[in-house]
Design a protein around this motif. Structure first.
Motif, PDB file in Angstrom:
ATOM      1  N   GLN A  18       0.850  -1.185   0.000  1.00 39.80           N
ATOM      2  CA  GLN A  18       0.000   0.000   0.000  1.00 39.80           C
ATOM      3  C   GLN A  18       0.885   1.234   0.000  1.00 39.80           C
ATOM      4  O   GLN A  18       1.708   1.407   0.903  1.00 39.80           O
ATOM      5  CB  GLN A  18      -0.909  -0.006   1.228  1.00 39.80           C
ATOM      6  N   PRO A  19       0.748   2.121  -1.008  1.00 42.54           N
ATOM      7  CA  PRO A  19       1.638   3.280  -1.086  1.00 42.54           C
ATOM      8  C   PRO A  19       1.406   4.275   0.030  1.00 42.54           C
ATOM      9  O   PRO A  19       0.308   4.404   0.558  1.00 42.54           O
ATOM     10  CB  PRO A  19       1.302   3.889  -2.461  1.00 42.54           C
ATOM     11  N   ALA A  20       2.467   4.979   0.386  1.00 47.55           N
ATOM     12  CA  ALA A  20       2.421   6.020   1.408  1.00 47.55           C
ATOM     13  C   ALA A  20       3.209   7.210   0.880  1.00 47.55           C
ATOM     14  O   ALA A  20       3.903   7.100  -0.140  1.00 47.55           O
ATOM     15  CB  ALA A  20       3.027   5.499   2.712  1.00 47.55           C
ATOM     16  N   PRO A  21       3.114   8.369   1.532  1.00 42.95           N
ATOM     17  CA  PRO A  21       3.881   9.533   1.068  1.00 42.95           C
ATOM     18  C   PRO A  21       5.373   9.241   1.008  1.00 42.95           C
ATOM     19  O   PRO A  21       5.901   8.443   1.795  1.00 42.95           O
ATOM     20  CB  PRO A  21       3.556  10.604   2.120  1.00 42.95           C
ATOM     21  N   LYS A  22       6.059   9.892   0.072  1.00 39.42           N
ATOM     22  CA  LYS A  22       7.505   9.719  -0.052  1.00 39.42           C
ATOM     23  C   LYS A  22       8.200  10.107   1.254  1.00 39.42           C
ATOM     24  O   LYS A  22       7.716  10.939   2.008  1.00 39.42           O
ATOM     25  CB  LYS A  22       8.053  10.562  -1.201  1.00 39.42           C
ATOM     26  N   THR A  23       9.334   9.479   1.503  1.00 38.35           N
ATOM     27  CA  THR A  23      10.115   9.726   2.712  1.00 38.35           C
ATOM     28  C   THR A  23      11.537  10.108   2.326  1.00 38.35           C
ATOM     29  O   THR A  23      12.123   9.500   1.423  1.00 38.35           O
ATOM     30  CB  THR A  23      10.139   8.472   3.601  1.00 38.35           C
ATOM     31  N   MET A  24      12.096  11.099   2.993  1.00 36.59           N
ATOM     32  CA  MET A  24      13.466  11.501   2.719  1.00 36.59           C
ATOM     33  C   MET A  24      14.439  10.549   3.418  1.00 36.59           C
ATOM     34  O   MET A  24      14.354  10.340   4.630  1.00 36.59           O
ATOM     35  CB  MET A  24      13.706  12.932   3.195  1.00 36.59           C
ATOM     36  N   VAL A  25      15.318   9.959   2.643  1.00 37.17           N
ATOM     37  CA  VAL A  25      16.376   9.094   3.164  1.00 37.17           C
ATOM     38  C   VAL A  25      17.679   9.558   2.529  1.00 37.17           C
ATOM     39  O   VAL A  25      17.772   9.646   1.299  1.00 37.17           O
ATOM     40  CB  VAL A  25      16.126   7.610   2.845  1.00 37.17           C
ATOM     41  N   ALA A  26      18.671   9.849   3.332  1.00 38.12           N
ATOM     42  CA  ALA A  26      19.972  10.319   2.843  1.00 38.12           C
ATOM     43  C   ALA A  26      19.814  11.541   1.953  1.00 38.12           C
ATOM     44  O   ALA A  26      20.525  11.693   0.956  1.00 38.12           O
ATOM     45  CB  ALA A  26      20.690   9.190   2.109  1.00 38.12           C
ATOM     46  N   GLY A  27      18.857  12.392   2.295  1.00 41.90           N
ATOM     47  CA  GLY A  27      18.645  13.613   1.541  1.00 41.90           C
ATOM     48  C   GLY A  27      17.981  13.420   0.195  1.00 41.90           C
ATOM     49  O   GLY A  27      17.984  14.333  -0.634  1.00 41.90           O
ATOM     50  N   GLN A  28      17.389  12.244  -0.024  1.00 43.42           N
ATOM     51  CA  GLN A  28      16.775  11.922  -1.309  1.00 43.42           C
ATOM     52  C   GLN A  28      15.376  11.367  -1.073  1.00 43.42           C
ATOM     53  O   GLN A  28      15.169  10.567  -0.161  1.00 43.42           O
ATOM     54  CB  GLN A  28      17.644  10.889  -2.040  1.00 43.42           C
ATOM     55  N   PRO A  29      14.375  11.749  -1.894  1.00 44.79           N
ATOM     56  CA  PRO A  29      13.024  11.209  -1.709  1.00 44.79           C
ATOM     57  C   PRO A  29      12.941   9.743  -2.118  1.00 44.79           C
ATOM     58  O   PRO A  29      13.351   9.366  -3.216  1.00 44.79           O
ATOM     59  CB  PRO A  29      12.156  12.092  -2.610  1.00 44.79           C
ATOM     60  N   PHE A  30      12.425   8.916  -1.221  1.00 44.55           N
ATOM     61  CA  PHE A  30      12.221   7.497  -1.475  1.00 44.55           C
ATOM     62  C   PHE A  30      10.723   7.214  -1.559  1.00 44.55           C
ATOM     63  O   PHE A  30       9.940   7.733  -0.765  1.00 44.55           O
ATOM     64  CB  PHE A  30      12.822   6.652  -0.340  1.00 44.55           C
ATOM     65  N   ASP A  31      10.343   6.370  -2.542  1.00 44.01           N
ATOM     66  CA  ASP A  31       8.971   5.864  -2.550  1.00 44.01           C
ATOM     67  C   ASP A  31       8.812   4.905  -1.380  1.00 44.01           C
ATOM     68  O   ASP A  31       9.753   4.174  -1.025  1.00 44.01           O
ATOM     69  CB  ASP A  31       8.673   5.147  -3.870  1.00 44.01           C
ATOM     70  N   ARG A  32       7.600   4.924  -0.798  1.00 42.30           N
ATOM     71  CA  ARG A  32       7.369   4.110   0.401  1.00 42.30           C
ATOM     72  C   ARG A  32       6.071   3.332   0.283  1.00 42.30           C
ATOM     73  O   ARG A  32       5.078   3.839  -0.233  1.00 42.30           O
ATOM     74  CB  ARG A  32       7.321   5.003   1.646  1.00 42.30           C
ATOM     75  N   GLY A  33       6.106   2.089   0.749  1.00 41.50           N
ATOM     76  CA  GLY A  33       4.909   1.261   0.771  1.00 41.50           C
ATOM     77  C   GLY A  33       4.892   0.369   1.994  1.00 41.50           C
ATOM     78  O   GLY A  33       5.913   0.215   2.677  1.00 41.50           O
ATOM     79  N   HIS A  34       3.735  -0.209   2.282  1.00 40.79           N
ATOM     80  CA  HIS A  34       3.582  -1.080   3.452  1.00 40.79           C
ATOM     81  C   HIS A  34       2.906  -2.375   3.025  1.00 40.79           C
ATOM     82  O   HIS A  34       1.943  -2.369   2.265  1.00 40.79           O
ATOM     83  CB  HIS A  34       2.753  -0.395   4.533  1.00 40.79           C
ATOM     84  N   ASP A  35       3.405  -3.485   3.536  1.00 37.22           N
ATOM     85  CA  ASP A  35       2.852  -4.802   3.240  1.00 37.22           C
ATOM     86  C   ASP A  35       2.753  -5.572   4.552  1.00 37.22           C
ATOM     87  O   ASP A  35       3.645  -5.485   5.403  1.00 37.22           O
ATOM     88  CB  ASP A  35       3.760  -5.546   2.249  1.00 37.22           C
ATOM     89  N   GLU A  36       1.659  -6.306   4.721  1.00 34.75           N
ATOM     90  CA  GLU A  36       1.537  -7.176   5.904  1.00 34.75           C
ATOM     91  C   GLU A  36       0.701  -8.393   5.543  1.00 34.75           C
ATOM     92  O   GLU A  36      -0.164  -8.341   4.668  1.00 34.75           O
ATOM     93  CB  GLU A  36       0.946  -6.432   7.100  1.00 34.75           C
ATOM     94  N   TYR A  37       0.974  -9.471   6.236  1.00 31.89           N
ATOM     95  CA  TYR A  37       0.273 -10.721   5.920  1.00 31.89           C
ATOM     96  C   TYR A  37       0.403 -11.698   7.080  1.00 31.89           C
ATOM     97  O   TYR A  37       1.161 -11.479   8.026  1.00 31.89           O
ATOM     98  CB  TYR A  37       0.841 -11.339   4.636  1.00 31.89           C
ATOM     99  N   GLY A  38      -0.375 -12.789   7.005  1.00 35.44           N
ATOM    100  CA  GLY A  38      -0.367 -13.838   8.012  1.00 35.44           C
ATOM    101  C   GLY A  38      -1.498 -14.804   7.734  1.00 35.44           C
ATOM    102  O   GLY A  38      -2.491 -14.453   7.075  1.00 35.44           O
ATOM    103  N   LYS A  39      -1.381 -16.013   8.232  1.00 38.65           N
ATOM    104  CA  LYS A  39      -2.411 -17.028   7.998  1.00 38.65           C
ATOM    105  C   LYS A  39      -3.538 -16.945   9.025  1.00 38.65           C
ATOM    106  O   LYS A  39      -4.712 -16.994   8.676  1.00 38.65           O
ATOM    107  CB  LYS A  39      -1.775 -18.420   8.019  1.00 38.65           C
TER     108      LYS A  39
END
Length: 219
Positions: free
Chosen positions: A134-155
């Motif tokens: 699931q996409p989320a707002p970009k995050t600054m890492v090392a002074g550079q914008p990174f695309d960010r997403g979240h994944d979760e799962y389980g049985k």
């Protein structure tokens, strides 16, 4: 003079006399238990700076984190970073070496570094934003914008959570996976489910590592 009349001045003076008396109060002695000190976290391995030549980065690890450049030694990259394409190369992993919540369902906290060579910026971004992430707002890492997403799962319950960060750097897609693994609590295992505050604390530990990332040659 009547004896009763002689006693009247004395009786009249009794209230003020009683007020002048300092009668100490007797209170029961209660010993309060000393507060339980917070458990001391391990200091080994010590805090240190770590370099990853393949991704061209360096970052700072707090004390108590183990590292490995061999997949399967501390964890399995393809299991935890299930959205990573086949061309993605595992580079290294940092793993929390102790359990800060031993009575809970916490299993592991892992910070992965991986790279995908010869991909387009769109394909790199899709690693963090395409389904099931699931996409989320970009995050600054090392002074550079990174695309960010979240994944979760389980049985049976949510057993794995992965925050994914990707960005192009020097023609390579650099990827970070911040993975938390748990197991099912309650009647399934008898362990206490992690609270939202505890999960957030683990997230903050990993994000504090991500905040120290620097690309090679940057100040």
């Amino acid at each position: 003079m009547n004896k009763c009349l002689r006693l009247l001045p004395l009786l009249a003076a009794l209230p003020s006399f009683a007020q002048d008396l300092q009668i100490p109060r007797i209170t029961p002695h209660i010993t309060l238990p000393a507060p339980t000190p917070a458990p001391r976290e391990p200091t080994n391995p010590p805090a240190r700076d770590v370099r990853d030549p393949r991704a061209g980065i360096q970052f700072h690890l707090p004390a108590g984190w183990n590292t490995s450049r061999t997949d399967g030694e501390l964890s399995t990259f393809r299991t935890d970073a299930r959205t990573a394409p086949a061309a993605t190369r595992f580079s290294m992993v940092a793993a929390l070496g102790f359990n800060p919540y031993p009575s809970s369902t916490f299993a592991s906290a892992l910070v992965y570094v991986s790279t995908t060579p010869r991909v387009t910026p769109e394909a790199c971004a899709a690693q963090a934003t395409a389904a099931p992430a699931q996409p989320a707002p970009k995050t600054m890492v090392a002074g550079q914008p990174f695309d960010r997403g979240h994944d979760e799962y389980g049985k049976i319950c949510t057993e794995a959570r992965d925050d994914i960060f990707t960005a192009m750097h020097a023609g390579t897609c650099v990827r970070f996976d911040l993975a938390i693994n748990t197991f099912c609590g309650g009647e399934v295992s008898g362990a206490r489910d992690m609270t939202e505050r505890e999960l957030e604390n683990i997230h903050l530990r990993m994000e504090s590592i991500l905040a120290t990332v620097k690309f090679a040659g940057s100040k």
